[in-house]
Write a protein that holds these residues in place. Structure first.
Motif, PDB file in Angstrom:
ATOM      1  N   LYS A  68     -22.320  12.410 -13.387  1.00 19.36           N
ATOM      2  CA  LYS A  68     -22.943  12.414 -12.274  1.00 19.36           C
ATOM      3  C   LYS A  68     -22.941  11.621 -11.104  1.00 19.36           C
ATOM      4  CE  LYS A  68     -27.122  11.473 -13.505  1.00 19.36           C
ATOM      5  NZ  LYS A  68     -28.725  11.716 -13.323  1.00 19.36           N
ATOM      6  N   TYR A 118     -24.787  10.983 -17.716  1.00 14.96           N
ATOM      7  CA  TYR A 118     -26.069  12.176 -17.316  1.00 14.96           C
ATOM      8  C   TYR A 118     -26.342  12.631 -19.077  1.00 14.96           C
ATOM      9  CZ  TYR A 118     -28.337  16.648 -17.280  1.00 14.96           C
ATOM     10  OH  TYR A 118     -29.506  17.886 -17.586  1.00 14.96           O
ATOM     11  N   SER A 174     -26.936  21.933 -11.265  1.00 11.43           N
ATOM     12  CA  SER A 174     -26.959  22.477  -9.844  1.00 11.43           C
ATOM     13  C   SER A 174     -28.076  23.067  -9.411  1.00 11.43           C
ATOM     14  CB  SER A 174     -25.976  23.376  -9.231  1.00 11.43           C
ATOM     15  OG  SER A 174     -24.346  22.599  -9.456  1.00 11.43           O
ATOM     16  N   ALA A 175     -28.703  24.015 -10.591  1.00 11.16           N
ATOM     17  CA  ALA A 175     -30.099  24.211 -10.542  1.00 11.16           C
ATOM     18  C   ALA A 175     -31.115  23.568 -10.739  1.00 11.16           C
ATOM     19  CB  ALA A 175     -30.245  25.342 -11.272  1.00 11.16           C
ATOM     20  N   ASP A 176     -30.564  22.240 -11.114  1.00  8.28           N
ATOM     21  CA  ASP A 176     -31.733  20.987 -12.149  1.00  8.28           C
ATOM     22  C   ASP A 176     -31.948  19.711 -10.624  1.00  8.28           C
ATOM     23  OD1 ASP A 176     -33.111  22.096 -14.043  1.00  8.28           O
ATOM     24  OD2 ASP A 176     -31.717  21.612 -15.479  1.00  8.28           O
ATOM     25  N   SER A 177     -30.649  20.355  -9.819  1.00 10.68           N
ATOM     26  CA  SER A 177     -30.326  19.126  -9.195  1.00 10.68           C
ATOM     27  C   SER A 177     -29.533  17.865  -9.778  1.00 10.68           C
ATOM     28  CB  SER A 177     -31.173  18.444  -7.984  1.00 10.68           C
ATOM     29  OG  SER A 177     -32.054  19.621  -7.530  1.00 10.68           O
ATOM     30  N   VAL A 178     -28.272  18.569  -9.848  1.00  5.73           N
ATOM     31  CA  VAL A 178     -27.101  17.161 -10.577  1.00  5.73           C
ATOM     32  C   VAL A 178     -26.311  17.748 -10.597  1.00  5.73           C
ATOM     33  CG1 VAL A 178     -26.228  16.393 -13.144  1.00  5.73           C
ATOM     34  CG2 VAL A 178     -29.062  16.754 -13.130  1.00  5.73           C
ATOM     35  N   GLU A 179     -25.514  17.156 -10.014  1.00  4.08           N
ATOM     36  CA  GLU A 179     -24.217  17.131  -9.136  1.00  4.08           C
ATOM     37  C   GLU A 179     -23.335  16.813 -10.178  1.00  4.08           C
ATOM     38  OE1 GLU A 179     -20.899  15.942  -5.495  1.00  4.08           O
ATOM     39  OE2 GLU A 179     -22.674  15.638  -5.170  1.00  4.08           O
TER      40      GLU A 179
END
Length: 121
Positions: free
Chosen positions: A105, A86, A52-57
């Motif tokens: 993702k 991913y 999430s910190a890397d904008s990956v959901e």
């Protein structure tokens, strides 16, 4: 020795293709003809937080029987929704069965499906 069970659902595998005949080629999806049963794996909070910190959901983490032709240029369709691959890890279970673990993702955008004639319901 326990044989792995893949009973959580079925994914349909699509390849991302580009139509190079166009001036501005768009990515589209081509059905591979593969429907693969999967087992859902847990996504730990630390992994989810790091991604999430890397904008990956992260949407799913799945185990399927090992299939080495699957890669990040593939999309999994699950219950009518697109999921980008991913990460893929090819592993061996403690009982010696070969599996592929997929981390899926949310796609950056929905791609149009082409050549869907081989798909069966």
């Amino acid at each position: 020795m326990a044989m792995p069970e893949y009973t959580d659902g079925v994914l349909e595998l699509y390849e991302i293709t580009n139509d190079e005949s166009e001036d501005y080629p768009e990515e589209r999806l081509k059905y591979t003809g593969l429907r693969i049963w999967y087992r859902e794996l847990a996504v730990y909070d630390t992994t989810r937080a790091k991604l999430s910190a890397d904008s990956v959901e992260v949407t799913y983490k799945l185990a399927i029987p090992q299939y080495k032709k699957i890669n990040s240029k593939c999309i999994c369709l699950i219950d009518g929704e697109q999921h980008e691959i991913y990460n893929i890890a090819h592993t061996t279970t403690k009982d010696g069965f070969k599996e592929s673990e997929l981390t899926l993702k949310t796609p950056a955008y929905e791609r149009e499906v082409i050549d869907d004639t081989e798909r069966t319901e």
